[in-house]
Design an enzyme around this catalytic site. Structure first.
Site, PDB file in Angstrom:
ATOM      1  CB  CYS A  73       0.487   3.322   8.214  1.00 42.76           C
ATOM      2  SG  CYS A  73      -0.490   2.593   6.884  1.00 42.76           S
ATOM      3  CB  CYS A 226      -0.146  -4.390   6.395  1.00 45.98           C
ATOM      4  SG  CYS A 226       0.730  -3.634   7.789  1.00 45.98           S
TER       5      CYS A 226
END
Length: 323
Positions: A73, A226
């Site tokens: 991430c 994201c």
């Protein structure tokens, strides 16, 4: 058991961050599901677990809102980078993730009062097996139509190492999210194309060094941002000549980041994601078995500075796509 835990975000992508000396201390999936409940302190997109590493300064694990574990991430790694570098009084280091050891560093602030960090995004693969994705007998899907998804849109599949499906779309498909939600919901439900699910991003080109990205994230749904999706979209934008600069500004519903996209002749990619790492609150959390409760909360003033920064993205969104 009382735990000290932070609420943080990168580009509006929100997480709780907790450091442990024992990776088996708690049921992280169960804790992530509880923390991300929208009815509890407005929830979050995931849980970041920082633990010792034998091969880097620290290790990061990422748990999505549904309890599944992600391999990487980018927005979360920036927040972990800040936590680890400040703790050890360092300007740069390496952090272990599920599939790679990644370089992180403190950077000059994007704006006043904005703690800013860069993180390496790696490894990169266009092989469909790396997602995994099944499409006819092909080994890659690069700017091609898949009629099972749409008869006109072209898609590119890439893992960084999280799996992503990216499409550069006209303005009307950014102005509303219904088409993207239909495609992404199909691919993240029972299906034969992406059996493990996939992050789906729609991208709109705003200039030679600027794109807008909206992502439906696997295990989460639509997010403000994201990190790996923004970096993957920036790379694909250069490969397909939608952009032409090495540093690309990526706007998103939560704000913006900078992506450095270095492309070598032997198809090696040097990708760095640069953006904020904001702490919004400090909590103490009581854990009794699988039951949790917040005992205290102390808000910071950092979000005020970030709100000024993110105003630019929101105004651009209104100008380009309406409310």
């Amino acid at each position: 058991m009382i735990l000290d835990i932070q609420k943080v975000h990168g580009s509006g992508n929100t997480f709780y961050l907790y450091e442990t000396k024992n990776e088996k201390e708690l049921d992280w999936a169960n804790l992530a599901i509880w923390l991300c409940d929208k009815d509890i302190e407005d929830g979050a997109d995931g849980l970041l677990v920082v633990s010792p590493s034998s091969i880097a300064l620290a290790k990061m694990r990422v748990f999505n809102a549904d309890g599944t574990e992600a391999s990487m991430c980018g927005n979360g790694l920036r927040c972990v980078a800040r936590y680890v570098l400040e703790k050890h009084n360092l300007l740069e280091a390496q952090i272990e993730t599920m599939k790679a050891i990644l370089h992180v560093a403190k950077e000059q602030p994007l704006a006043e009062g904005i703690p800013t960090y860069s993180v390496e995004i790696s490894p990169v693969s266009f092989e469909l097996t790396s997602l995994p994705m099944k499409y006819e007998n092909k080994t890659t899907l690069i700017n091609e139509i898949n009629v099972e998804l749409d008869e006109q849109l072209q898609f590119t599949a890439i893992s960084v190492p999280n799996p992503h499906l990216i499409s550069f779309v006209p303005k009307d498909l950014i102005a509303t999210s219904s088409h993207q939600e239909k495609v992404a919901s199909f691919l993240n439900g029972p299906n034969s194309i992406c059996p493990d699910g996939v992050n789906v991003s729609y991208v709109y080109t705003m200039g030679p060094d600027e794109i807008y990205v909206r992502t439906f994230e696997r295990g989460v749904g639509f997010t403000n941002a994201c990190g790996t999706a923004m970096t993957a979209s920036a790379l694909v934008s250069r490969l397909l000549n939608y952009t032409s600069k090495e540093k690309i500004t990526v706007m998103n519903p939560g704000g913006f980041v900078k992506c450095m996209v270095g492309i070598k002749q032997d198809e090696q990619y040097n990708l760095r994601l640069i953006g904020n790492a904001t702490i919004t609150a400090l909590y103490t959390l009581k854990s009794e078995g699988a039951q949790y409760s917040f005992e205290s909360k102390e808000e910071t003033v950092e979000q005020l500075a970030y709100q000024k920064l993110s105003h630019e993205a929101k105004e651009k969104h209104k100008t380009l796509f309406g409310d």
